[in-house]
Scaffold this motif. Structure first.
Motif, mmCIF file in Angstrom:
data_model
loop_
_atom_site.group_PDB
_atom_site.id
_atom_site.type_symbol
_atom_site.label_atom_id
_atom_site.label_comp_id
_atom_site.label_asym_id
_atom_site.label_seq_id
_atom_site.Cartn_x
_atom_site.Cartn_y
_atom_site.Cartn_z
ATOM 1 N N TRP A 365 0.837 -1.212 0.000
ATOM 2 C CA TRP A 365 0.000 0.000 0.000
ATOM 3 C C TRP A 365 0.867 1.256 0.000
ATOM 4 N N LYS A 368 2.113 2.025 -3.212
ATOM 5 C CA LYS A 368 1.005 2.282 -4.145
ATOM 6 C C LYS A 368 0.774 1.125 -5.117
ATOM 7 N N TYR A 370 -1.552 -1.157 -5.322
ATOM 8 C CA TYR A 370 -2.835 -1.347 -4.658
ATOM 9 C C TYR A 370 -3.413 -2.751 -4.812
ATOM 10 N N GLN A 374 -4.272 -5.136 -1.758
ATOM 11 C CA GLN A 374 -5.648 -5.576 -1.535
ATOM 12 C C GLN A 374 -5.719 -7.085 -1.326
ATOM 13 N N ILE A 414 -7.746 1.876 -0.615
ATOM 14 C CA ILE A 414 -7.363 1.262 -1.891
ATOM 15 C C ILE A 414 -8.542 1.275 -2.863
#
Length: 508
Positions: A365, A368, A370, A374, A414
């Motif tokens: 995270w 970045k 994502y 996740q 996210i």
């Protein structure tokens, strides 16, 4: 015993009281009694008392939680535990003797029922017997008779010292360890001889037998040959390592100074083990995090400790410690590399699996990445969700609950980012909108109490107002009808009054 001698005996019994410890669980409930056997904080209690507390990490003695477990027997075979309060130095402790001719005893213990501050019990030692009870099967025990119903043995008094008075030395000496009641006026104690093997490595001089030197010599030789008594160059036993590690882990959350002292003691007592280095690494890391600004020098020190261990062994705990230290140093990619090696271990402890999964997801995270984040955080949330938790965890903020809540909050962030990034792709846009709504619903339903839900929703409304004034392109998302109507639906679901500033654009 004449009246004068009896008066002197009761006067000297104050030393027994001072050598007695109140043992409580983490909720502050009295679950047993213990008694000091050395000036270095060693004390004896029953093994079942430690288990009733939920383990060494959830036990306190006279309020102290920094406790090391040197020995704990099986309650059904050897109901004795030898523990040590590291930060407690007491000149008052009990001498241990073999059963003398004098059969009158006194003991001092605590009870949740009537005597939370402790009370003496007087009685008579009937003699030795072999128990056929399933909980003390085939153990040699002392049978006791107390002086009337008013002195009946109660819960919480297990582990108290059964003492007899030595008129010549004018002192009370322990001959047994109280383990259970027997009927209304009876009790059972284990002879102090049962504790000899565990106490000799601590302090041979603690035993005051008539032929102490001979007995100690014979038993010590036997223990050394059988490997029970460890020599200075040998590693500490697993039980002691676990006890130290658990105590330090507990103190890290409550008293960093004591945790540091405990860690230094761990290194001193177990210099040939790697576990003390791991504990030192976690202590140094916590010191770094509590300094303002966060000390990069201390983080480097913690990093070196964990690397030193990994250069000598394949310790998953050291690898985890290194991983989270690297995260705090901002080296997320390197942290992922180390943590991934733990993640692939099929034998991983469930709690460590949750921690590792969260830290990897958190690192992605921050980078970045994502979709990768996740995947990990959603898995963490699902594992914890399947396990379930009680509402009181929301108030007490247990570690498991905190990982659950933080995972969901990051998953919301996210989803919001991916929702915005895919505005031109209707399918993906709808997918991430649904994810955002799903995770927000879980946060509202499962991680917040009623008052907290309203505060959380009000903060989302405030974010809409902020977005009107902000130049951040992500905030444009909060100005869409989709977003605003979703927030309105949450107020309706939980039957909450909408703030005046949201009524205008709620189209429900």
């Amino acid at each position: 015993m004449n009246s004068r001698a009896r008066k002197q005996a009761f006067k000297s019994f104050e030393a027994v009281k001072r050598a007695t410890l109140k043992i409580c669980n983490s909720a502050g409930e009295i679950i047993g009694t213990g008694f000091s056997v050395s000036a270095e904080g060693h004390f004896v209690t029953c093994a079942h008392v430690v288990e009733d507390a939920g383990g060494i990490g959830k036990l306190s003695a006279n309020g102290s939680v920094g406790i090391v477990q040197h020995y704990k027997g099986d309650p059904n075979q050897d109901d004795i535990a030898l523990l040590q309060v590291i930060d407690h130095k007491s000149p008052i402790f009990l001498y241990l003797v073999d059963l003398p001719e004098e059969q009158t005893f006194l003991c001092f213990g605590f009870s949740n029922e009537t005597y939370r501050d402790g009370a003496p019990i007087e009685g008579r030692i009937v003699g030795l017997a072999t128990s056929t009870d399933s909980t003390l099967l085939n153990q040699r025990v002392l049978r006791l008779v107390t002086e009337g119903d008013s002195q009946a043995i109660k819960g919480g008094q297990s582990g108290a010292a059964v003492c007899v008075y030595n008129a010549k030395k004018k002192q009370w000496q322990a001959v047994g360890i109280l383990v259970a009641s027997e009927g209304e006026n009876g009790g059972i104690a284990l002879p102090i001889t049962n504790a000899v093997r565990q106490l000799i490595p601590i302090n041979p001089n603690i035993l005051r037998w008539k032929i102490a030197k001979i007995i100690i010599g014979i038993i010590a030789i036997s223990l050394i040959s059988s490997g029970i008594l460890w020599l200075p160059l040998r590693k500490c036993p697993d039980e002691k390592l676990l006890s130290f590690s658990t105590s330090i882990d507990t103190l890290l959350k409550t008293d960093l100074s004591k945790a540091s002292d405990f860690s230094d003691r761990f290194v001193k007592e177990c210099p040939y083990n790697l576990e003390p280095l791991i504990s030192q690494g976690f202590v140094i890391r916590e010191k770094a995090n509590q300094s303002r600004p966060r000390s990069q020098t201390l983080l480097e020190d913690a990093k070196r400790k964990f690397l030193d261990v990994l250069n000598q062994s394949d310790s998953q705990i050291a690898r985890y410690g290194l991983g989270i230290t690297l995260i705090e140093m901002g080296d997320y990619q390197k942290a992922i590399e180390y943590l991934q090696k733990i993640k692939n271990d099929d034998t991983l402890d469930e709690n460590l699996k949750i921690k590792v999964g969260f830290e990897i997801g958190y690192s992605y995270w921050k980078l970045k990445s994502y979709k990768e984040s996740q995947s990990y955080l959603d898995n963490v949330a699902q594992i914890i969700q399947k396990q379930g938790f009680q509402w009181n965890e929301i108030n007490s903020k247990t570690e498991r609950f905190t990982y659950y809540q933080q995972s969901l909050r990051i998953l919301i962030d996210i989803s919001e980012n991916l929702w915005y990034e895919n505005q031109e792709n209707k399918i993906k846009k709808a997918q991430y909108y649904d994810n955002y709504k799903k995770y927000t619903e879980i946060v509202l339903k499962e991680t917040l109490l009623p008052d907290g839900r309203k505060l959380y929703l009000n903060s989302l409304v405030d974010s809409i107002d902020y977005s009107k004034r902000s130049g951040n392109i992500l905030n444009d998302l909060r100005l869409t009808n989709e977003y605003q109507n979703m927030i309105c639906s949450f107020y309706k679901t939980y039957n909450l009054d909408k703030p005046a500033k949201i009524v205008n654009y709620c189209k429900l």
